[in-house]
Scaffold this active site. Sequence first.
Site: not given
Length: 337
Positions: A56-58, A221
């Site tokens: 997640s996070g994208h 990242h």
Amino acid sequence: MKKIMNDPIAFVDETLEGIVYAHPNQLRFTDGEKRGIVRADAPVKSKVAIATGGGSGHLPLFLGYVGKGLADGSSVGNVFTSPSADAIINVVKEIHGGKGVLFLYGNYFGDKMNFDLAAEMLEEDENIIVKTIRVSDDVASAPRKNWQNRRGVAGIFFAYKIAGACAETMASLDKVKEIAEKTAANLATMGVALTSCISPASGKSTFTIGEDEMEIGMGIHGEPGIKRSKLEGAKEISEEIIQYLTEDLALKSGDEVAVLINGSGATPLEELYIVNREVHLLLFKRNINIYRTYVGEYATSMEMAGCSVTLLKLDEVLKPYLDAPAESPFFKQFGRE
């Protein structure tokens, strides 16, 4: 740290629930598993299923490209963390339409380990044929001769679009894999980061960078790039990036490309369009033809400021697939406009 959330531990699960609540006619969870999201109409019989996934996070990566003409399902890990093999397997069981499955994901160690494990288990336990393409388009992470060792970044959007369109024609698994691999081999991406992002769990920046600094080639990242320097203008940034990309793809006068200007999460659209202007002028100067352009947030890194530029070298094989209609909650194309 300022974030609109509840418990950081629940950050991913609550995000996923919010997405499915917003798009119930297009997406659903896998049965009994909220780390897998599939097309609402899955499985599509007699069609090669495309499974993707990642940390997640994208957003909109990876689940944002689940839909008609794109991927059929996505497994979801914690922020910047690979999904589990079990989540991958659960997705495949619900999207497999009887014609095999293509794993299509970014080239990262944790993803490779868990997707490979899932493929072995699916073939041994479920008799489901799985083939794999890892997208590795980040020019900063390895030279062209070793392009398959590169990190996968925003260029994976083109792999979803083209492989997904091929699968919608009811092509064989070998054919869909061939088209996905051809796409991956003709991709090149380079990014620039201006700020870090903050992990919800730790509440800390993933890296530090000065207020007046930028880093060319930094990964999504926070992986090291190729050069850190004082912040430059859009013209200078674009010139440096396009030089890398055109050399990497060995582009020459008369070649044709698709362009993706991707925001990293906190970059205003106005700034992305300024970069797009510069990229177009630089390609025009080289007599490189631009077939399609996409501008927006396609692969982010939480609230990182910055952007990336992707070029896809096109030919008459890939163009019809790029032109085909596609629809997901985060992307819509009605065919060749």
